[in-house]
Design a protein around this motif. Sequence first.
Motif, PDB file in Angstrom:
ATOM      1  N   CYS A 113       0.826  -1.214   0.000  1.00  0.00           N
ATOM      2  CA  CYS A 113       0.000   0.000   0.000  1.00  0.00           C
ATOM      3  C   CYS A 113       0.861   1.266   0.000  1.00  0.00           C
ATOM      4  O   CYS A 113       0.496   2.272  -0.606  1.00  0.00           O
ATOM      5  CB  CYS A 113      -0.922   0.010   1.209  1.00  0.00           C
ATOM      6  SG  CYS A 113      -2.156  -1.305   1.185  1.00  0.00           S
ATOM      7  N   CYS A 169      -7.060   0.540  -1.701  1.00  0.00           N
ATOM      8  CA  CYS A 169      -7.815  -0.479  -0.969  1.00  0.00           C
ATOM      9  C   CYS A 169      -9.233   0.023  -0.680  1.00  0.00           C
ATOM     10  O   CYS A 169     -10.206  -0.729  -0.805  1.00  0.00           O
ATOM     11  CB  CYS A 169      -7.102  -0.860   0.324  1.00  0.00           C
ATOM     12  SG  CYS A 169      -5.641  -1.893   0.039  1.00  0.00           S
ATOM     13  N   CYS A 199      -5.293   3.234   2.803  1.00  0.00           N
ATOM     14  CA  CYS A 199      -4.820   3.185   1.420  1.00  0.00           C
ATOM     15  C   CYS A 199      -5.963   3.535   0.465  1.00  0.00           C
ATOM     16  O   CYS A 199      -7.003   2.894   0.460  1.00  0.00           O
ATOM     17  CB  CYS A 199      -4.285   1.780   1.115  1.00  0.00           C
ATOM     18  SG  CYS A 199      -3.934   1.504  -0.626  1.00  0.00           S
ATOM     19  N   CYS A 214      -1.172  -4.998  -1.070  1.00  0.00           N
ATOM     20  CA  CYS A 214      -2.270  -4.059  -1.313  1.00  0.00           C
ATOM     21  C   CYS A 214      -3.406  -4.789  -2.047  1.00  0.00           C
ATOM     22  O   CYS A 214      -3.183  -5.398  -3.091  1.00  0.00           O
ATOM     23  CB  CYS A 214      -1.757  -2.896  -2.168  1.00  0.00           C
ATOM     24  SG  CYS A 214      -3.072  -1.723  -2.594  1.00  0.00           S
ATOM     25  N   ALA A 215      -4.597  -4.696  -1.467  1.00  0.00           N
ATOM     26  CA  ALA A 215      -5.739  -5.399  -2.074  1.00  0.00           C
ATOM     27  C   ALA A 215      -6.388  -4.584  -3.187  1.00  0.00           C
ATOM     28  O   ALA A 215      -7.260  -5.079  -3.910  1.00  0.00           O
ATOM     29  CB  ALA A 215      -6.766  -5.729  -0.998  1.00  0.00           C
ATOM     30  N   GLY A 216      -5.947  -3.337  -3.325  1.00  0.00           N
ATOM     31  CA  GLY A 216      -6.561  -2.478  -4.339  1.00  0.00           C
ATOM     32  C   GLY A 216      -5.763  -2.431  -5.635  1.00  0.00           C
ATOM     33  O   GLY A 216      -6.180  -1.789  -6.603  1.00  0.00           O
ATOM     34  N   TRP A 249      -4.590  -1.082   4.889  1.00  0.00           N
ATOM     35  CA  TRP A 249      -5.775  -1.090   4.018  1.00  0.00           C
ATOM     36  C   TRP A 249      -6.742   0.040   4.401  1.00  0.00           C
ATOM     37  O   TRP A 249      -7.413   0.611   3.551  1.00  0.00           O
ATOM     38  CB  TRP A 249      -6.500  -2.450   4.110  1.00  0.00           C
ATOM     39  CG  TRP A 249      -5.776  -3.581   3.436  1.00  0.00           C
ATOM     40  CD1 TRP A 249      -4.571  -3.531   2.811  1.00  0.00           C
ATOM     41  CD2 TRP A 249      -6.240  -4.935   3.312  1.00  0.00           C
ATOM     42  NE1 TRP A 249      -4.235  -4.760   2.313  1.00  0.00           N
ATOM     43  CE2 TRP A 249      -5.245  -5.656   2.605  1.00  0.00           C
ATOM     44  CE3 TRP A 249      -7.378  -5.623   3.733  1.00  0.00           C
ATOM     45  CZ2 TRP A 249      -5.377  -7.012   2.309  1.00  0.00           C
ATOM     46  CZ3 TRP A 249      -7.510  -6.977   3.440  1.00  0.00           C
ATOM     47  CH2 TRP A 249      -6.507  -7.660   2.733  1.00  0.00           C
TER      48      TRP A 249
HETATM   49 ZN    ZN Z   1      -3.645  -0.872  -0.508  1.00  0.00          ZN
END
Ligand code: ZN
Length: 516
Positions: A263, A326, A323, A282-284, A320
């Motif tokens: 992130c 995210c 971010c 980073c999940a985004g 998260w």
């Molecule tokens: Zn992220």
Amino acid sequence: MAEITLFPQPQQLEQKPGAFKLNRHTRVFAADGALGDMLADYLRPATGFGLPAHPLDDDILADATNAIVLAPADDDMAAEAYTLDVAPERILIRASQRNGFLYAMQTLRQLLPRQILADGPQADVAWSIPSLRISDAPAFGWRGLHLDVGRHLFPVDFIKKFIDTMAFYKFNIFHWHLTEDQGWRLEIKMHPRLTEIGSQRAETPIPANPKQGDGQPYGGFYTQDEARDIVAYAAARGITVMPEIELPGHSLAALTAYPELGCLGSGYEVRASWGIDANIYCAGNDKVFTFLQDVFEEALEIFPSAYIHIGGDEAPKDRWRTCPKCQARIKAEGLADEDELQSWFIRRIESWLNEKGRRLVGWDEILEGGLAPNATVMSWRGSDGGIAAANAGHDVIMTPTTYCYLDYYQHEDWTREPPAIPSTLTLEQAWQFVVVPEQIAKERKHHVLGGQGNIWTEYIPSTDQVEYMAFPRAIAIADILWNHPVDRNYDDLAARLRAHLPCLDALGVNYRPLDN
Ligand code: ZN
Ligand code: ACM
């Protein structure tokens, strides 16, 4: 008749009068030549030379004497079942599948005088094996040991020795924990910085004083060829290697190699202290998923295991929460919060693994925010996660800290033991391992595939120490997973171990003595 001690204890054992005498003229007959050769190798120290393995035919099956015969079962036996008949004329092993024969061979090794386990020719001696009939099969299909090579790594030869010891106790899963904050240990050709950068850390905490570093750079990894060699070595011994590639947490080594996957995008360093790191994938960022697919693509080529472990534990959501990428993902996917974002992350990996014909296993945190539809849960923070998952119709593997954490101290008095994770799990506690808690509904109990012991290596810098922590607690776990005894009298276990542990001396395997 002399008392027979076996680990794990077979389901049925009937002693008979007389004994089989193994000598240099004993012949091995097997329908499967590779199995015959393997048995001959195991018996080599007894005779000073290999007993050549011969093909099997009906006449031999009817008449052979001074022979060890490996024959297919008349009727179909369960996948891992075997029978072993020892009579003065011959030894007859029957099974339907390869693992059944392998387990019979391990039982036979434990029945032999233990000098035979040690190296060195013993020609012209007749070794006596007591007559008996064993009919045997495991209570659970998942009998595992886990080894963390992120915090410390160990040579390929040791991993093979560890697998040999696992095979001796009829374990069938080696859970290989390959990626960590403190080091990435598997070569990935598409992303070479994972090992160039991610396998190295600046220093390692001192076991006796973990707040302080030792000032020594530390690192290393397994090449894909080495990993394949280990997979094949384990497979020959009836053991599946399940790799663990951690996500979204415990990924700081990967972020150090490829900072754009985190992130913050920069400022990462392979962790040189123990504990949980705030930095996770980073999940985004879609690049994270492309990267992980590349990694799994190569891992699946190396590891044929049906089950692939993706970690999922101890992933703090702080990054998260702040971010923008995210948070945009949470909005775009209509998710309630960061827990659901983790669940979304894991579902995405699961659907990809499922498309490739594999099944996802994760630590029990993957329950938070909603479980991926086909996930198998490894219950470690006690048994509650496993209970919830099984009752929801998911498969589970029981590995609660309460009974299965082999990195914990083995004695309440920590001053008597080498430094370890500051918690205690005595052999006596491990022996009370509840594999199938009563809170799991009767019609859901079959979802408990089995269990395993876990060896995290923050405080385990050496191979001797791995064995010291593993044994004898892992032997008790093997016993429980194989025959699931109802009556767990500790004094009985201790008496059996006292008779058995000299086998480990003969095999050159370290362990914690019982009476310390
Ligand atoms: Zn992220
Ligand atoms: C774990 O012990 N963090 C799974």
